[in-house]
Design a protein around this motif. Structure first.
Motif, short mmCIF file in Angstrom:
data_model
loop_
_atom_site.label_atom_id
_atom_site.label_comp_id
_atom_site.label_asym_id
_atom_site.label_seq_id
_atom_site.Cartn_x
_atom_site.Cartn_y
_atom_site.Cartn_z
N CYS A 6 10.26 -3.66 0.27
CA CYS A 6 9.90 -2.43 1.16
C CYS A 6 11.27 -1.81 1.89
CB CYS A 6 8.87 -2.64 2.09
SG CYS A 6 8.24 -1.21 3.09
N GLY A 20 0.89 1.57 -7.57
CA GLY A 20 0.40 2.95 -7.75
C GLY A 20 0.60 3.57 -8.81
N ARG A 56 5.63 3.30 -8.54
CA ARG A 56 5.11 3.70 -7.14
C ARG A 56 4.27 2.65 -6.56
NH1 ARG A 56 6.14 8.03 -4.45
NH2 ARG A 56 4.11 8.04 -3.57
N VAL A 58 2.35 0.84 -2.62
CA VAL A 58 2.28 1.09 -1.08
C VAL A 58 2.19 -0.24 -0.32
CG1 VAL A 58 -0.35 1.42 -1.64
CG2 VAL A 58 0.52 2.52 0.48
N ARG A 64 2.45 0.83 5.61
CA ARG A 64 1.46 1.75 4.75
C ARG A 64 2.17 3.17 4.25
NH1 ARG A 64 -3.48 1.98 8.90
NH2 ARG A 64 -4.21 -0.40 8.85
N ARG A 65 3.43 2.89 3.94
CA ARG A 65 4.13 4.04 3.37
C ARG A 65 4.33 3.64 2.07
NH1 ARG A 65 9.34 5.12 7.46
NH2 ARG A 65 8.22 5.77 9.00
N TRP A 66 4.34 4.87 1.13
CA TRP A 66 4.56 4.79 -0.52
C TRP A 66 6.23 4.89 -0.46
CZ3 TRP A 66 1.02 4.39 -4.16
CH2 TRP A 66 -0.16 4.40 -3.72
#
Length: 80
Positions: A6, A20, A56, A58, A64-66
């Motif tokens: 992340c 994603g 992608r 999340v 909680r960021r993409w």
């Protein structure tokens, strides 16, 4: 266990993330002109290649960021 990097939280266990799909899929230039078959291709047909693949993700159980990341589909290693 797969460690996913992340950009905000660092390496975390895969259970904290949700996939994603393929990243960098361009939106159709004229969506009103597409027929059903063309929309189906845009929504559901993705590359299935060996090697580097832009994805992608999340961080659902964290920030909680993409974010986009490149993962090798053969080794499951993430590019720096």
């Amino acid at each position: 266990m797969l460690l996913i990097p992340c950009p905000w939280c660092g390496n975390r266990d895969e259970v904290e993330f949700r996939y994603g799909g393929q990243a960098q899929v361009p939106y159709p230039a004229d969506p009103a002109a597409l027929d059903d078959a063309a929309w189906a291709d845009y929504l559901f047909v993705r590359a299935n290649q060996r090697g580097g693949y832009a994805e992608r993700w999340v961080h659902a159980d964290g920030c909680r960021r993409w974010f986009d990341v490149v993962r090798d589909t053969v080794t499951n290693e993430f590019a720096p």
